[in-house]
Design a protein around this motif. Sequence first.
Motif, PDB file in Angstrom:
ATOM      1  N   PRO A 184      32.931  30.828  53.046  1.00 48.66           N
ATOM      2  CA  PRO A 184      32.508  30.705  51.638  1.00 48.66           C
ATOM      3  C   PRO A 184      33.030  31.838  50.764  1.00 48.66           C
ATOM      4  CG  PRO A 184      30.690  30.179  53.092  1.00 48.66           C
ATOM      5  CD  PRO A 184      31.789  30.692  53.966  1.00 48.66           C
ATOM      6  N   LEU A 185      33.040  33.062  51.302  1.00 49.12           N
ATOM      7  CA  LEU A 185      33.557  34.185  50.519  1.00 49.12           C
ATOM      8  C   LEU A 185      35.056  34.052  50.297  1.00 49.12           C
ATOM      9  CD1 LEU A 185      31.566  37.178  52.049  1.00 49.12           C
ATOM     10  CD2 LEU A 185      31.391  36.292  49.725  1.00 49.12           C
ATOM     11  N   ARG A 186      35.782  33.639  51.320  1.00 54.76           N
ATOM     12  CA  ARG A 186      37.218  33.428  51.160  1.00 54.76           C
ATOM     13  C   ARG A 186      37.503  32.349  50.117  1.00 54.76           C
ATOM     14  NH1 ARG A 186      40.707  35.789  54.569  1.00 54.76           N
ATOM     15  NH2 ARG A 186      39.885  36.764  56.475  1.00 54.76           N
ATOM     16  N   LEU A 187      36.764  31.270  50.185  1.00 57.50           N
ATOM     17  CA  LEU A 187      36.967  30.180  49.237  1.00 57.50           C
ATOM     18  C   LEU A 187      36.634  30.614  47.821  1.00 57.50           C
ATOM     19  CD1 LEU A 187      37.682  27.210  48.814  1.00 57.50           C
ATOM     20  CD2 LEU A 187      35.279  26.637  49.256  1.00 57.50           C
ATOM     21  N   LEU A 188      35.550  31.380  47.666  1.00 60.85           N
ATOM     22  CA  LEU A 188      35.141  31.836  46.337  1.00 60.85           C
ATOM     23  C   LEU A 188      36.182  32.767  45.732  1.00 60.85           C
ATOM     24  CD1 LEU A 188      33.019  32.072  44.083  1.00 60.85           C
ATOM     25  CD2 LEU A 188      31.966  33.938  45.393  1.00 60.85           C
ATOM     26  N   THR A 189      36.631  33.764  46.505  1.00 63.89           N
ATOM     27  CA  THR A 189      37.611  34.712  45.974  1.00 63.89           C
ATOM     28  C   THR A 189      38.946  34.028  45.678  1.00 63.89           C
ATOM     29  OG1 THR A 189      38.167  35.331  48.255  1.00 63.89           O
ATOM     30  CG2 THR A 189      36.556  36.694  47.102  1.00 63.89           C
ATOM     31  N   LEU A 190      39.344  33.089  46.545  1.00 63.78           N
ATOM     32  CA  LEU A 190      40.588  32.358  46.308  1.00 63.78           C
ATOM     33  C   LEU A 190      40.489  31.509  45.053  1.00 63.78           C
ATOM     34  CD1 LEU A 190      43.418  31.505  47.281  1.00 63.78           C
ATOM     35  CD2 LEU A 190      42.308  29.709  48.635  1.00 63.78           C
ATOM     36  N   SER A 191      39.360  30.876  44.840  1.00 61.53           N
ATOM     37  CA  SER A 191      39.184  30.027  43.670  1.00 61.53           C
ATOM     38  C   SER A 191      39.270  30.826  42.375  1.00 61.53           C
ATOM     39  CB  SER A 191      37.837  29.303  43.740  1.00 61.53           C
ATOM     40  OG  SER A 191      37.751  28.488  44.886  1.00 61.53           O
ATOM     41  N   THR A 200      40.865  33.673  41.904  1.00 55.73           N
ATOM     42  CA  THR A 200      42.245  34.104  41.709  1.00 55.73           C
ATOM     43  C   THR A 200      43.123  32.963  41.225  1.00 55.73           C
ATOM     44  OG1 THR A 200      41.990  35.751  43.468  1.00 55.73           O
ATOM     45  CG2 THR A 200      44.225  35.181  42.815  1.00 55.73           C
ATOM     46  N   VAL A 201      42.978  31.789  41.821  1.00 57.30           N
ATOM     47  CA  VAL A 201      43.807  30.647  41.438  1.00 57.30           C
ATOM     48  C   VAL A 201      43.529  30.212  40.003  1.00 57.30           C
ATOM     49  CG1 VAL A 201      44.226  28.197  41.885  1.00 57.30           C
ATOM     50  CG2 VAL A 201      44.147  29.817  43.790  1.00 57.30           C
ATOM     51  N   LEU A 202      42.267  30.188  39.608  1.00 58.68           N
ATOM     52  CA  LEU A 202      41.932  29.780  38.240  1.00 58.68           C
ATOM     53  C   LEU A 202      42.524  30.744  37.215  1.00 58.68           C
ATOM     54  CD1 LEU A 202      38.211  28.641  38.661  1.00 58.68           C
ATOM     55  CD2 LEU A 202      40.207  27.190  38.222  1.00 58.68           C
ATOM     56  N   VAL A 203      42.396  32.033  37.474  1.00 55.76           N
ATOM     57  CA  VAL A 203      42.961  33.021  36.555  1.00 55.76           C
ATOM     58  C   VAL A 203      44.482  32.936  36.550  1.00 55.76           C
ATOM     59  CG1 VAL A 203      43.227  35.486  36.103  1.00 55.76           C
ATOM     60  CG2 VAL A 203      40.990  34.569  36.736  1.00 55.76           C
ATOM     61  N   ALA A 204      45.081  32.753  37.725  1.00 57.20           N
ATOM     62  CA  ALA A 204      46.541  32.652  37.802  1.00 57.20           C
ATOM     63  C   ALA A 204      47.058  31.449  37.027  1.00 57.20           C
ATOM     64  CB  ALA A 204      46.971  32.566  39.266  1.00 57.20           C
ATOM     65  N   LEU A 205      46.371  30.309  37.141  1.00 57.90           N
ATOM     66  CA  LEU A 205      46.795  29.115  36.405  1.00 57.90           C
ATOM     67  C   LEU A 205      46.684  29.321  34.898  1.00 57.90           C
ATOM     68  CD1 LEU A 205      45.224  26.281  38.596  1.00 57.90           C
ATOM     69  CD2 LEU A 205      47.651  26.857  38.375  1.00 57.90           C
ATOM     70  N   ALA A 206      45.562  29.911  34.460  1.00 57.96           N
ATOM     71  CA  ALA A 206      45.382  30.139  33.030  1.00 57.96           C
ATOM     72  C   ALA A 206      46.413  31.138  32.494  1.00 57.96           C
ATOM     73  CB  ALA A 206      43.964  30.641  32.763  1.00 57.96           C
ATOM     74  N   ALA A 207      46.645  32.217  33.246  1.00 62.70           N
ATOM     75  CA  ALA A 207      47.599  33.239  32.796  1.00 62.70           C
ATOM     76  C   ALA A 207      49.017  32.699  32.787  1.00 62.70           C
ATOM     77  CB  ALA A 207      47.503  34.466  33.699  1.00 62.70           C
ATOM     78  N   LEU A 224      43.221  41.856  42.756  1.00 62.58           N
ATOM     79  CA  LEU A 224      42.932  43.092  43.477  1.00 62.58           C
ATOM     80  C   LEU A 224      41.470  43.509  43.374  1.00 62.58           C
ATOM     81  CD1 LEU A 224      46.121  45.191  42.632  1.00 62.58           C
ATOM     82  CD2 LEU A 224      45.576  44.029  44.773  1.00 62.58           C
ATOM     83  N   THR A 225      40.810  43.181  42.284  1.00 68.84           N
ATOM     84  CA  THR A 225      39.417  43.593  42.124  1.00 68.84           C
ATOM     85  C   THR A 225      38.419  42.569  42.651  1.00 68.84           C
ATOM     86  OG1 THR A 225      39.441  42.733  39.861  1.00 68.84           O
ATOM     87  CG2 THR A 225      39.885  45.085  40.142  1.00 68.84           C
ATOM     88  N   LEU A 226      38.729  41.284  42.492  1.00 69.27           N
ATOM     89  CA  LEU A 226      37.784  40.232  42.867  1.00 69.27           C
ATOM     90  C   LEU A 226      38.303  39.300  43.951  1.00 69.27           C
ATOM     91  CD1 LEU A 226      36.524  39.171  39.298  1.00 69.27           C
ATOM     92  CD2 LEU A 226      35.351  40.643  40.940  1.00 69.27           C
ATOM     93  N   GLY A 227      39.602  39.044  43.955  1.00 69.47           N
ATOM     94  CA  GLY A 227      40.143  37.996  44.819  1.00 69.47           C
ATOM     95  C   GLY A 227      40.584  38.439  46.196  1.00 69.47           C
ATOM     96  N   ALA A 228      40.976  39.693  46.349  1.00 69.50           N
ATOM     97  CA  ALA A 228      41.492  40.144  47.644  1.00 69.50           C
ATOM     98  C   ALA A 228      40.345  40.462  48.592  1.00 69.50           C
ATOM     99  CB  ALA A 228      42.375  41.377  47.460  1.00 69.50           C
ATOM    100  N   VAL A 229      40.451  39.991  49.824  1.00 68.99           N
ATOM    101  CA  VAL A 229      39.466  40.372  50.853  1.00 68.99           C
ATOM    102  C   VAL A 229      39.973  41.564  51.655  1.00 68.99           C
ATOM    103  CG1 VAL A 229      38.564  38.036  51.011  1.00 68.99           C
ATOM    104  CG2 VAL A 229      40.423  38.727  52.527  1.00 68.99           C
TER     105      VAL A 229
END
Length: 584
Positions: free
Chosen positions: A465-472, A474-481, A503-508
């Motif tokens: 769940p943590l991996r999925l949350l952090t990946l989600s 990052t992907v949402l921000v990457a798509l918007a940016a 680096l602050t929220l998405g990386a495990v």
Amino acid sequence: MRSRFRSAQDTQADPARVTSGREAHILWIGGAFLVAGCVAYLCLFQSSSLWARAIPLPGDEDGPFGALRRIFPVEWLQASRGSELGLLNSVIYLLILALLFATYWLTLRSVVRLQKQRNAALSVIDWHGNRLLWQILLITALALFVLLWLPGTQSADLHSYIWYGRILATFGDNPLVHIPLEYASRDAGGWLELVYWKDVPSVYGPVWVLLAGGIAWLGNLISNSDTGPHLLGHKILASSAHLVNIALMWRVSGLVAHSRWPLPDSDFMSNAIERQHGAKLVATLVYAWCPLALIEFGGNGHNDVLMLTGIMTALWLHLTGRWRLAAVAFALAALVKVAALLLLPGYLWLLFWDPPLVRDHKAKRKWQGADIYTKSKILSRLPTVAQALLAVAATWTVFYLPFWEGPETLHPLTGGPASTLFTNSLAAMLRYKGAEWLHALATAYGWEALTRQSVDAVRGYLEWPLRLLTLSVTVLVALAATWRGRTFPRMVQGWGWMLFVYLTLGAVWFWPWYVSWLILPVTLLGRGRLFNAVQILCFTSMTLYAIYPQLPSYMFDLVYYRSLLVVAPALIYVGVCRRWKRLE
């Protein structure tokens, strides 16, 4: 025709020369404090409590570096991690780090203030411009030279580097599929015991493996039993790449300031004169003297600097109209470290909307949204993106082909420690401490489904769940940016925000040298929320070395919250402050 050389009276009255002289004076003073901070860093690292691994230096105890060590008390030199002297060293480390960053920020502040005092008469400053670049290079080279002789590193990566190079150059095998542990019986010099990841093949690409093999070959010419030449070879390569990047930043920032409209929050690029002249100096200084870059590249020798060399070269090629070669440079950067692929979608998106059709960087072209959606326009730009993708694929094919041993050759890119473990991240804190909180809460409220499980079992439940949350996130921000990155400044801004969130929220899996990836985009963006947040993150990430695993046992519970101490200040700044006080 007026002579190029002016009289002394004219020179005194020339504001361009006066201002350039003041800039040089500021750089000399700031550089002196910067080098002094590096010397203090070198002295502190004579004590082994801050080392992750030792680096044998020329002459050992009988040489000049042994003489330096003999100046200090033996008890302090041999202080262990977690001891009272080790805690003292952590405090001294933080003080020296604060000195380095204060010098860096104050020098930058003084230079920016001076840039704001410019007027139209400064259009002749180019006569002095390269002198300032050489001055920055000279001071940076001196700081890197001091850090080259640290007797220890703050991570074990450098010792892994020399083993992967040795697998290629000494044993003639493929480091992408073979692990250091396979050569334990042939390790007469005891190098293997210094490697942390003994059972992991190289997680870096073929370009870096070839460079590591070259350093191993040269190191073997000096000594095939002493690790010192091999370790110093990697540090020299990283330091040299940083100096090359400074020159590239000087060129890239000048092209950006000359031909691209700056973003609204780039206050030191607010007029044409500053864009063409001041921006080069400020941007180059931001990159060159960042203490995180100096320590991680010059002191710890991380190969991330080579990845930045590829990305910076790609930007320079793009801004001069050579976009096919820029795509090749992006591919080479990713063949050093695969993290460079995070930036490739943004560049391909830029090529689709704003292809560099001419090589004249002086042409100030703005995106015209009115006709960009026509079918003919869209179809005409698809071949550009296709050619760029083909250039990337061809480059990867050429370099991977000599190392190819089936699909397992690519396994280290997705199966390495960074992809499977948690460390130094908010997700790691939630996984380790969050499981304890959840288990305690379940015990208090009688949730039998969890109380029957151990804390370690609960941690296992939280992992995906943590991996999925952090990946989600990052992907949402990457798509918007990426979607907004249809012009060069917006692409760079998108890179910055995507990497910051990652680096602050998405990386495990997080380590301080990863923050160096952010220095490049924020340097080109200029002052703003993201710039200031990254400066905060550069400092707080380096404090990690004073916490883990340095603290004594009675303070060790703080280690579990180290990721919060690293990322929270930058996140709070971004979330609460619209703007930090600008440099004036």
